[in-house]
Design a protein around this motif. Structure first.
Motif, short mmCIF file in Angstrom:
data_model
loop_
_atom_site.label_atom_id
_atom_site.label_comp_id
_atom_site.label_asym_id
_atom_site.label_seq_id
_atom_site.Cartn_x
_atom_site.Cartn_y
_atom_site.Cartn_z
N LEU A 177 0.93 -0.93 -0.13
CA LEU A 177 0.01 -0.05 -0.10
C LEU A 177 0.98 1.43 -0.16
O LEU A 177 0.68 2.13 -0.71
N LEU A 178 1.88 1.28 0.65
CA LEU A 178 3.06 2.32 0.61
C LEU A 178 3.48 2.63 -0.73
O LEU A 178 3.34 3.64 -1.02
N GLY A 179 3.75 1.48 -1.29
CA GLY A 179 4.34 1.55 -2.83
C GLY A 179 3.28 2.12 -3.60
O GLY A 179 3.70 3.06 -4.55
N LYS A 180 2.18 1.91 -3.45
CA LYS A 180 0.89 2.54 -4.20
C LYS A 180 0.74 3.99 -3.96
O LYS A 180 0.44 4.62 -4.94
N VAL A 181 0.95 4.10 -2.72
CA VAL A 181 0.51 5.60 -2.13
C VAL A 181 1.70 6.58 -2.83
O VAL A 181 1.45 7.57 -3.25
#
Length: 492
Positions: free
Chosen positions: A212-216
């Motif tokens: 999710l951090l990578g997507k953010v």
């Protein structure tokens, strides 16, 4: 979530509006506990965390809007007044009065409020498992705020405190950058504490937090940061592509190595249309069902979120993912030896249905099985991690096209898909990754946001107005109730 964490549920009000709680879990007698005599033992924190997980079960709205707002599907349904808000979004005529958008706003802020209630009381006691509980809570707050910022842009940012109704008028809208900074901070906390694997199914893991951090980062065009984080998921995590694309979304395969982050549902309890947030089942599946259907394999439903011919035409010749993702009802009917009947909804008919999340006879819940599907919502798959990482490596300042191409081809050439490897670079590789994302994640709710963040929405979505439709309008009722002088998003 509560089929996994089967204990009583703490009732906590939302930030701006109270949300009904489940009718199907064990509830303590009324008035026996409140915020002043809670968080006195570890089990209180555990139960509050379960309550914070609960609002993720409204994820059907994210999936629907992410498809219907794009060129991938139409709203469908019984008529154009059946879930009218979806039809407005489909036609790009939506405004500040829209039940679906208001529901999403209220649900996400209720999730935020439940998490904040835990943080307000985080120092009450010390116990062995406290760091993990707080890390999971951090992830959940990041998830809820990510949903809010990607739909509405800058939103009121409330962290580690509870608000009385009179306090709402003092809360301004934060900038999108400020909201993203908080999301990043929460996810970084989660990634440092959580483990790659957990003994309890449905718990958030390190891989979910990193993905999710990578997507953010990707949504903010922070490509170098995104590539670094997503590479960790690929090289350190226990994930892999599932060996059968056709059956990946079935209940029997919900714990496959491809699942990085999914939202858990259960089909053992009933539900009603009067409280969709109360459901334990995944509402999207029943609502996607074939209207008036009689025949083998599938169950009848409400014919929502119908794939378009444009989506079908986007698949390359001989790509098996087309048949695995989209059900051509007439072709299916012609193949059967027994009679197949169905009804076309007046809300629209394309001849196609979302096969990934389609009601099946061997996966029915009790009662009104339009509401009780046990199918999980796969929010981030390993294929998504690979393609996000491919895009990040391709688009970062010092582009690494070799790594990007390898990740792209890993998705294309896996045995259950077996599409030919590509050999492209630069902008041609960028476009190939965008195309792969569309066909790989057809029906999963990612398309609209992919088009917006890559600047392609104006060209691909009929009726899309640049400078307006990149964001959805803040529900007008929430603006009025808050009385905080929030400005509506541009052009609404």
């Amino acid at each position: 979530m509560k089929h996994i964490f089967k204990v009583g549920t703490l009732i906590i009000c939302g930030l701006f509006a109270a949300v009904s709680c489940d009718d199907f879990v064990d509830i303590d007698p009324r008035y026996t506990q409140d915020g002043d005599n809670y968080f006195l033992n570890p089990n209180d924190y555990q139960r509050a965390l379960i309550g914070a997980y609960d609002l993720m079960q409204t994820s059907y709205l994210d999936l629907w809007i992410g498809e219907v707002a794009s060129d991938n599907s139409i709203a469908g349904g019984e008529s154009v007044t059946d879930t009218q808000g979806l039809h407005q979004i489909d036609a790009m005529t939506h405004g500040g009065v829209n039940n679906e958008l208001r529901g999403l706003w209220r649900f996400m802020y209720s999730g935020v409020a439940r998490v904040n209630f835990i943080f307000v009381n985080k120092d009450n006691i010390e116990f062995a498992d406290k760091a993990r509980i707080m890390a999971e809570a951090s992830f959940l707050r990041a998830y809820y705020y990510f949903e809010l910022v990607k739909f509405f842009g800058g939103v009121p940012l409330v962290i580690d405190r509870n608000l009385a109704p009179r306090d709402v008028s003092s809360i301004p809208r934060a900038s999108a950058q400020e909201v993203y900074a908080q999301i990043e901070s929460d996810l970084q906390v989660a990634t440092e504490v959580l483990e790659w694997t957990v003994p309890v199914k449905g718990r958030i893991t390190k891989g979910a937090a990193l993905a999710l951090l990578g997507k953010v980062y990707l949504y903010q065009n922070k490509f170098a940061e995104s590539a670094t984080v997503l590479d960790r998921v690929i090289t350190e995590g226990p994930y892999d592509l599932f060996d059968n694309f056709e059956t990946m979304f079935r209940v029997a395969n919900e714990s496959s190595a491809e699942t990085v982050f999914d939202i858990q549902y259960v089909g053992s309890e009933g539900g009603s249309y009067g409280c969709l947030v109360c459901l334990e089942g995944f509402a999207a599946v029943g609502f996607h069902g074939i209207r008036g259907y009689k025949g083998p394999i599938y169950g009848d439903g409400n014919s929502y979120n119908l794939p378009t011919q444009d989506l079908v035409d986007a698949f390359e010749d001989n790509d098996p993912r087309l048949g695995f993702s989209v059900l051509d009802i007439e072709a299916f009917k012609a193949e059967q030896t027994e009679t197949v009947e169905y009804v076309q909804g007046v809300g629209g008919h394309t001849g196609y249905y979302n096969r990934k999340y389609l009601k099946r006879l061997d996966e029915l819940g009790p009662g009104d099985n339009d509401l009780t599907s046990p199918v999980n919502h796969k929010v981030i798959r390993f294929a998504d991690v690979l393609l996000m990482a491919a895009e990040a490596h391709n688009r970062k300042p010092s582009a690494d096209n070799a790594t990007a191409l390898a990740y792209l081809n890993r998705v294309r050439t896996r045995p259950s898909v077996n599409m030919p490897a590509l050999n492209v670079t630069g902008t041609a590789l960028t476009e190939a990754i965008y195309h792969e994302r569309r066909v790989e994640f057809a029906g999963e709710g990612l398309r609209f946001f992919d088009l917006v963040r890559t600047g392609k929405a104006t060209d691909e979505i009929e009726g899309f107005v640049a400078g307006k439709h990149e964001l959805f309008p803040i529900p007008q009722d929430e603006i009025d109730l808050a009385g905080a002088g929030w400005l509506q998003n541009p052009l609404y």
